[in-house]
Write a protein that holds these residues in place. Structure first.
Motif, short mmCIF file in Angstrom:
data_model
loop_
_atom_site.label_atom_id
_atom_site.label_comp_id
_atom_site.label_asym_id
_atom_site.label_seq_id
_atom_site.Cartn_x
_atom_site.Cartn_y
_atom_site.Cartn_z
N MET A 1 0.76 -1.03 -0.40
CA MET A 1 0.07 -0.05 0.27
C MET A 1 0.90 1.02 0.15
N ILE A 2 0.43 2.43 -0.58
CA ILE A 2 0.97 3.64 -0.64
C ILE A 2 1.42 4.07 0.74
N GLN A 3 2.68 4.46 0.97
CA GLN A 3 2.96 4.91 2.16
C GLN A 3 3.81 6.54 2.06
N THR A 4 4.64 6.80 1.13
CA THR A 4 5.27 7.99 0.86
C THR A 4 4.61 9.02 -0.10
N ASP A 5 5.18 10.32 -0.10
CA ASP A 5 4.62 11.10 -0.72
C ASP A 5 4.94 10.92 -2.27
N ALA A 6 6.12 10.20 -2.40
CA ALA A 6 6.61 10.04 -3.75
C ALA A 6 5.62 8.98 -4.32
N GLU A 7 5.36 7.82 -3.39
CA GLU A 7 4.41 7.03 -3.85
C GLU A 7 3.08 7.66 -4.04
N ILE A 8 2.36 8.44 -3.35
CA ILE A 8 1.16 9.19 -3.71
C ILE A 8 1.23 9.90 -5.13
N LEU A 9 2.29 10.68 -5.21
CA LEU A 9 2.36 11.22 -6.54
C LEU A 9 2.54 10.22 -7.82
N ALA A 10 3.32 9.20 -7.59
CA ALA A 10 3.20 8.03 -8.56
C ALA A 10 1.99 7.59 -9.06
N ALA A 11 1.01 7.13 -7.75
CA ALA A 11 -0.13 6.70 -8.10
C ALA A 11 -1.17 7.60 -8.74
N VAL A 12 -0.73 8.92 -8.41
CA VAL A 12 -1.88 9.86 -8.94
C VAL A 12 -1.42 9.96 -10.60
N ALA A 13 0.00 9.75 -10.92
CA ALA A 13 0.53 10.04 -12.17
C ALA A 13 0.13 8.74 -13.17
N GLU A 14 0.14 7.44 -12.30
CA GLU A 14 -0.01 6.19 -13.21
C GLU A 14 -1.61 6.35 -13.32
#
Length: 77
Positions: A1-14
């Protein structure tokens, strides 16, 4: 599951990779919802109501909640 801000931004981009182009404000709205869901960070009132930016931000918030439900359901399978 998403944890970091980088992962959040990557999920939005994806999520938006194959969608119609969206503004940075829309993406910011999506990311703020994911930050709220992951870390409990309050969703700030960033824009004055009635402005184009406010409309885009809250449309992004709505999409962010839908993305969270999508991602949360993926963990259950």
């Amino acid at each position: 599951m998403i944890q970091t801000d980088a992962e959040i931004l990557a999920a939005v981009a994806e999520e938006l990779k194959h969608a119609d182009a969206r503004s940075d404000v829309y993406k910011e709205g999506m990311a703020d919802v994911l930050r709220y869901r992951v870390h409990g960070v309050a969703i700030p009132p960033r824009y004055r109501p009635g402005t184009i930016e406010c409309d885009a931000y809250y449309a992004g918030n709505s999409h962010g909640h839908a993305l969270w439900r999508k991602l949360d359901g993926a963990d259950l399978c």
